[in-house]
Design a protein around this motif. Structure first.
Motif, PDB file in Angstrom:
ATOM      1  N   UNK A 142     -33.544 -14.754  -5.982  1.00 10.58           N
ATOM      2  CA  UNK A 142     -33.402 -13.285  -6.002  1.00 10.58           C
ATOM      3  C   UNK A 142     -31.991 -12.812  -6.350  1.00 10.58           C
ATOM      4  N   UNK A 143     -31.194 -13.675  -6.975  1.00 13.34           N
ATOM      5  CA  UNK A 143     -29.807 -13.308  -7.278  1.00 13.34           C
ATOM      6  C   UNK A 143     -29.691 -12.334  -8.444  1.00 13.34           C
ATOM      7  N   UNK A 144     -30.818 -12.045  -9.098  1.00 12.50           N
ATOM      8  CA  UNK A 144     -30.791 -11.103 -10.217  1.00 12.50           C
ATOM      9  C   UNK A 144     -32.028 -10.224 -10.157  1.00 12.50           C
ATOM     10  N   UNK A 197     -41.333  -1.074 -10.520  1.00 11.10           N
ATOM     11  CA  UNK A 197     -40.853  -2.435 -10.794  1.00 11.10           C
ATOM     12  C   UNK A 197     -41.600  -3.035 -11.982  1.00 11.10           C
ATOM     13  N   UNK A 198     -42.917  -2.884 -12.026  1.00  9.26           N
ATOM     14  CA  UNK A 198     -43.702  -3.417 -13.146  1.00  9.26           C
ATOM     15  C   UNK A 198     -43.301  -2.767 -14.457  1.00  9.26           C
ATOM     16  N   UNK A 199     -43.023  -1.485 -14.395  1.00  7.05           N
ATOM     17  CA  UNK A 199     -42.600  -0.780 -15.598  1.00  7.05           C
ATOM     18  C   UNK A 199     -41.253  -1.302 -16.096  1.00  7.05           C
ATOM     19  N   UNK A 200     -40.345  -1.601 -15.180  1.00  8.68           N
ATOM     20  CA  UNK A 200     -39.046  -2.155 -15.565  1.00  8.68           C
ATOM     21  C   UNK A 200     -39.209  -3.540 -16.193  1.00  8.68           C
ATOM     22  N   UNK A 206     -35.900  -8.960 -18.014  1.00  8.48           N
ATOM     23  CA  UNK A 206     -35.987  -9.846 -16.847  1.00  8.48           C
ATOM     24  C   UNK A 206     -37.461 -10.080 -16.532  1.00  8.48           C
ATOM     25  N   UNK A 207     -37.994 -11.282 -16.812  1.00 10.70           N
ATOM     26  CA  UNK A 207     -39.435 -11.517 -16.647  1.00 10.70           C
ATOM     27  C   UNK A 207     -39.882 -11.607 -15.188  1.00 10.70           C
TER      28      UNK A 207
END
Length: 240
Positions: A142-144, A197-200, A206-207
């Motif tokens: 979770x660092x990114x 989040x899904x939209x981003x 970022x996959x």
């Protein structure tokens, strides 16, 4: 954009320009006046870490001068008692310039400490008005990911992409965080943070990102206060 600080204090303020106690006291007071004004507006950075560095550097100067003076040779000044006791006096006497510097340091240190304490208290109080929670499932690393900043009083959001980098004891939370502003948007009544989040993920590169929502009960400066505190909270959340 953060305000340009017109009365910042240089790292060599103590020895810069002329060494005059009255002048340097004015410099310190002018600097702290600006810092206190920004603290009163809940704008804590970069003043709070800068002030911490000034305080620690001034403490080191005082300690270093004491070590230097202790190394000078001493002469016997007399014998007293009982019990018999030899007293010594330094052969070196303080240069008037060093005496002037001592006066400046004695003036600055307690004022640095008082303002530093106020800044830390404001940081802690503002941190208690923030709530950081994960959005959806957390990836193994979770660092990114993304930070979704929103306020209790408005539907507006700020979206930041974050990346935790090197360990740094001086950084809030112990690790540096690189922030990249992505966009501001308005969240509708039926729009969940999971959907955002899904939209981003669909629109950016970022996959499998982590995502956190940061709710603030107060509208405060994002660049100067909210993101530095979020860095500390994010470090704690990722460690957990």
């Amino acid at each position: 954009m953060a305000e340009i600080r017109l009365n910042s204090l240089s790292s060599d303020w103590l020895t810069q320009s002329r060494i005059d106690a009255e002048y340097k006291q004015y410099v310190v007071l002018a600097y702290l006046q600006g810092v206190n004004q920004r603290f009163a507006d809940n704008r804590l950075c970069p003043d709070l870490p800068d002030l911490q560095r000034h305080y620690e550097a001034t403490l080191r100067f005082r300690a270093g001068k004491g070590t230097l003076m202790a190394a000078f040779p001493k002469r016997v000044a007399g014998i007293g008692g009982p019990p018999p006791q030899i007293t010594y006096a330094p052969e070196h006497t303080d240069d008037p310039l060093l005496t002037e510097v001592d006066e400046i340091v004695d003036f600055a240190l307690p004022r640095f400490q008082t303002t530093l304490t106020d800044g830390r208290q404001r940081w802690a109080e503002l941190a208690r008005t923030l709530t950081l929670e994960p959005v959806g499932l957390m990836p193994l690393h979770p660092e990114e990911g993304y930070l979704l900043v929103h306020y209790s009083t408005t539907a507006d959001l700020s979206v930041y992409q974050y990346r935790l980098t090197l360990y740094d004891q001086a950084a809030p939370g112990g690790r540096l965080v690189h922030w990249q502003f992505r966009e501001r948007l308005r969240r509708g009544l039926g729009t969940t943070f999971e959907r955002l989040k899904l939209d981003l993920i669909r629109r950016y590169d970022l996959p499998n990102p982590a995502a956190f929502r940061l709710e603030s009960r107060r509208v405060i400066s994002e660049e100067e206060t909210l993101l530095p505190i979020a860095q500390e909270l994010l470090n704690q959340a990722v460690k957990a």
